[in-house]
Motif scaffolding. Structure first.
Motif, PDB file in Angstrom:
ATOM      1  N   ARG A 166       0.832  -1.198   0.000  1.00 52.83           N
ATOM      2  CA  ARG A 166       0.000   0.000   0.000  1.00 52.83           C
ATOM      3  C   ARG A 166       0.871   1.255   0.000  1.00 52.83           C
ATOM      4  NH1 ARG A 166      -5.345  -0.248   0.621  1.00 52.83           N
ATOM      5  NH2 ARG A 166      -6.293  -2.227   1.265  1.00 52.83           N
ATOM      6  N   GLN A 167       0.414   2.235  -0.760  1.00 54.26           N
ATOM      7  CA  GLN A 167       1.043   3.550  -0.768  1.00 54.26           C
ATOM      8  C   GLN A 167       0.561   4.335   0.448  1.00 54.26           C
ATOM      9  OE1 GLN A 167       3.285   4.887  -2.922  1.00 54.26           O
ATOM     10  NE2 GLN A 167       3.326   6.718  -1.635  1.00 54.26           N
ATOM     11  N   PHE A 219       6.123   3.491   1.307  1.00 55.68           N
ATOM     12  CA  PHE A 219       5.308   2.396   0.776  1.00 55.68           C
ATOM     13  C   PHE A 219       5.446   1.220   1.737  1.00 55.68           C
ATOM     14  CE2 PHE A 219       4.148  -1.121  -1.965  1.00 55.68           C
ATOM     15  CZ  PHE A 219       3.161  -0.584  -2.795  1.00 55.68           C
ATOM     16  N   SER A 243      10.155   4.412  -0.651  1.00 50.63           N
ATOM     17  CA  SER A 243       9.448   4.743  -1.893  1.00 50.63           C
ATOM     18  C   SER A 243       8.937   3.461  -2.526  1.00 50.63           C
ATOM     19  CB  SER A 243      10.385   5.460  -2.881  1.00 50.63           C
ATOM     20  OG  SER A 243      11.363   4.564  -3.372  1.00 50.63           O
ATOM     21  N   PRO A 244       7.969   3.562  -3.446  1.00 50.05           N
ATOM     22  CA  PRO A 244       7.491   2.370  -4.156  1.00 50.05           C
ATOM     23  C   PRO A 244       8.600   1.680  -4.945  1.00 50.05           C
ATOM     24  CG  PRO A 244       5.981   4.213  -4.463  1.00 50.05           C
ATOM     25  CD  PRO A 244       7.185   4.765  -3.810  1.00 50.05           C
ATOM     26  N   TRP A 256       3.934  -1.290  -9.712  1.00 48.40           N
ATOM     27  CA  TRP A 256       2.866  -1.530  -8.742  1.00 48.40           C
ATOM     28  C   TRP A 256       1.549  -1.127  -9.392  1.00 48.40           C
ATOM     29  CZ3 TRP A 256       3.509  -4.338  -4.540  1.00 48.40           C
ATOM     30  CH2 TRP A 256       4.742  -4.381  -3.909  1.00 48.40           C
ATOM     31  N   LEU A 281       0.525   2.752 -10.178  1.00 53.48           N
ATOM     32  CA  LEU A 281       0.512   3.587  -8.977  1.00 53.48           C
ATOM     33  C   LEU A 281       0.650   5.069  -9.299  1.00 53.48           C
ATOM     34  CD1 LEU A 281       0.778   4.125  -5.934  1.00 53.48           C
ATOM     35  CD2 LEU A 281       3.163   3.401  -6.084  1.00 53.48           C
TER      36      LEU A 281
END
Length: 605
Positions: free
Chosen positions: A22-23, A35, A91-92, A110, A118
């Motif tokens: 999840r962000q 993230f 970060s993602p 993602w 995302l």
């Protein structure tokens, strides 16, 4: 907040299981959005060969997580690892890198349940691909901010010391321009316009997940934008607009960069879009095998070649063949190879000689062979009134197809048109040729303008005066000029042009021209007398620039009844009359067919 975002999933390499995360809106120390990956999510067991050097920080984090027991062997997915507890990443992309053991763009890989990446959720972005940017920081009011702040602190910034507070992500060009116009009113119009464009690009066009580059200490550094723009009060206001960046741990020596990337980096602006060379940037420092391995972490069509591999396909000029030699009636394939090598080394070449020596024909046929077809060849003819505006770009009257009203519009010339075609993605390894016929009949300094610089420095770019666009000659654009020495001696060509072009002579006194007519007559099954007459004629012309080329006698009409006499009287003798104008020479007595035939030896039985 986290509940505003859906759950995102990531397919692990080689058709592996799905990992979920999840962000969040929580930001790290440099402004990146964090993230979260929950417990029990799959993790790749090994890493790609380039991972430890390309993203060393993510590699170190992965090792720490495994060592601490936060990532353990998986009982659910044999042969894989899994998260033993929730893990919060900066970060993602960092999350995706640790899970896949690869350098990947988290904002692209993602994806929500409906397939949207995302980046569409965190930036309100469309489905357009990520962009690439250059931001200069090696000399900001005398300081190298890239070395002092950007790389160690994980950020990039833009110096706008006079710009008011209130700059926010997503501002329109009009809003930014209004602020700049008022706050920088003492600057010139051009400076305000350029600054407004750079601020808007930095604030609104850049998105999380975009690639960002900067130059420092002779090296190119590459990173990824990891958060939104932030306006702060910085020391001396040198970096008051900032964005967080995850910089790669490896840099690339400027001198070793591909030529087309150097062209873009030579643009003298603080913010420059590099999206047209994104694939080149993506492939820096990686082999084809490593690129393929990295791509396995992304769900994609395996039948499509990776853009980074396509972008590095080598530009080649094919070797001339004996078949081409026979088609062009050239005396030796080695001569064609030498011309090809000159083109490869210099990129610009001039075929020069008297009229009728086949300069234009040879240029076209050779270009079509080397470029793979006529689609890659454009021909223009220079003349005394030809100008820069005709050749490169200029303001020209154009009719609106709907209203039929005529207005002045910026119009591209043949050079910009062909350069644009050669620069397109997928075309960069294909040679393109611009043939300039009668190149010496125009005022070359006036026609070429700043292109004289680009012809010599192919790895640089310039700003064009009409459009203001940054322009460079693509590496796969070759120029072949033809020069009629009877119009203007080659000795009169200025030194600037001589330095930028290789010159190849086509003269009746040397091969491949001296024996061309004889070879053509033999291929047509015709008598060799016209070749003997041409040799006799040229032996009587003292000035080599005015000798007659064979193409006048390589036409079907010459070999109809009376055709040779008619061609001699209407095509060849007038040239010689002009050459000897005012000298009192009896042209017919000296160069007429009857006189030349009498000079030929009697044919043997």
């Amino acid at each position: 907040m986290a509940e505003e975002y859906p759950e995102f999933s990531l397919r692990l390499p080689n058709g592996g299981p799905l990992a979920r995360g999840r962000q969040t809106d929580e930001k790290g120390t440099n402004g990146s959005r964090k993230f979260v990956v929950g417990a029990g999510q799959p993790v790749r067991k090994d890493v790609s060969p380039s991972f430890p050097t390309r993203v060393a920080s993510a590699n170190r984090l992965r090792k720490r997580l495994i060592s601490s027991g936060a990532i353990t062997p998986s009982a659910t997915w044999p042969g894989w690892l899994e998260t033993a507890e929730p893990i919060t990443f900066n970060s993602p992309s960092e999350a995706a890198a640790v899970l896949t053991g690869n350098s990947v763009n988290g904002w692209d890989v993602w994806k929500a349940e409906d397939g949207r990446p995302l980046k569409e959720f965190v930036s309100g972005a469309s489905r357009s691909p990520s962009r690439a940017w250059l931001v200069r920081g090696s000399n900001v009011t005398g300081l190298d901010l890239a070395r002092r702040m950007w790389l160690p602190e994980g950020r990039v910034s833009l110096a706008v010391p006079l710009l008011r507070q209130g700059i926010t992500q997503g501002m329109s060009p009009e809003q930014v321009r209004a602020f700049v116009e008022e706050d920088y009113e003492s600057s010139s119009y051009g400076q305000r316009q350029q600054l407004a464009e750079e601020v808007h690009a930095f604030v609104s066009r850049m998105k999380e997940g975009d690639t960002v580059c900067t130059l420092s200490d002779g090296h190119l550094h590459v990173g990824q934008i990891t958060g939104e723009v932030e306006q702060v009060e910085s020391e001396d206001r040198r970096s008051n607009l900032r964005r967080p960046v995850a910089w790669q741990d490896v840099s690339h020596p400027y001198d070793e960069l591909p030529e087309e990337l150097k062209q873009k980096l030579s643009t003298q602006h603080d913010v420059v879009e590099l999206t047209s060379v994104q694939a080149v940037i993506d492939g820096l420092g990686l082999t084809n095998e490593e690129l393929v391995d990295e791509a396995e972490a992304i769900e994609r069509d395996p039948s499509v070649e990776l853009p980074a591999i396509t972008a590095r396909r080598e530009l080649e000029l094919p070797e001339p063949t004996d078949t081409l030699t026979s088609e062009l009636l050239v005396h030796d394939t080695d001569w064609l190879r030498e011309v090809r090598d000159l083109l490869w080394d210099e990129r610009q070449l001039v075929l020069y000689g008297p009229p009728g020596t086949g300069k234009t024909y040879l240029a076209l046929k050779l270009a079509e062979f080397l470029g793979g077809g006529p689609e890659q060849v454009k021909l223009v003819q220079f003349h005394p009134s030809y100008a820069y505006e005709d050749f490169v770009e200029g303001i020209r009257p154009k009719e609106d197809p709907k209203t039929h009203e005529v207005a002045f519009r910026l119009t591209e010339g043949p050079l910009r048109d062909l350069a644009g075609h050669a620069s397109r993605e997928g075309n960069r390894h294909i040679p393109h040729f611009l043939i300039i016929d009668e190149i010496n009949r125009a005022n070359l300094a006036k026609v070429f303008g700043e292109l004289y610089f680009l012809l010599e420095y192919r790895d640089r770019g310039v700003q064009l005066p009409y459009s203001g666009d940054d322009f460079a000659l693509p590496p796969n654009l070759f120029v072949i000029g033809t020069m009629n020495t009877a119009d203007r001696s080659i000795a009169l060509v200025d030194a600037a042009m001589r330095r930028r072009f290789a010159f190849v002579e086509l003269s009746p006194r040397t091969e491949p021209t001296s024996g061309l007519l004889r070879r053509w007559l033999a291929s047509q099954g015709k008598n060799a007398e016209p070749a003997d007459l041409l040799d006799a004629l040229n032996s009587r012309i003292d000035d080599a620039d005015f000798r007659i080329g064979p193409s006048y006698l390589m036409k079907k009409g010459v070999y109809r009844d009376g055709g040779l006499e008619r061609t001699w009287r209407t095509k060849i003798l007038p040239l010689l009359e002009e050459h000897h104008y005012g000298e009192g020479v009896d042209i017919e007595k000296r160069y007429g067919l009857a006189a030349l035939r009498r000079s030929l030896p009697e044919p043997t039985a």
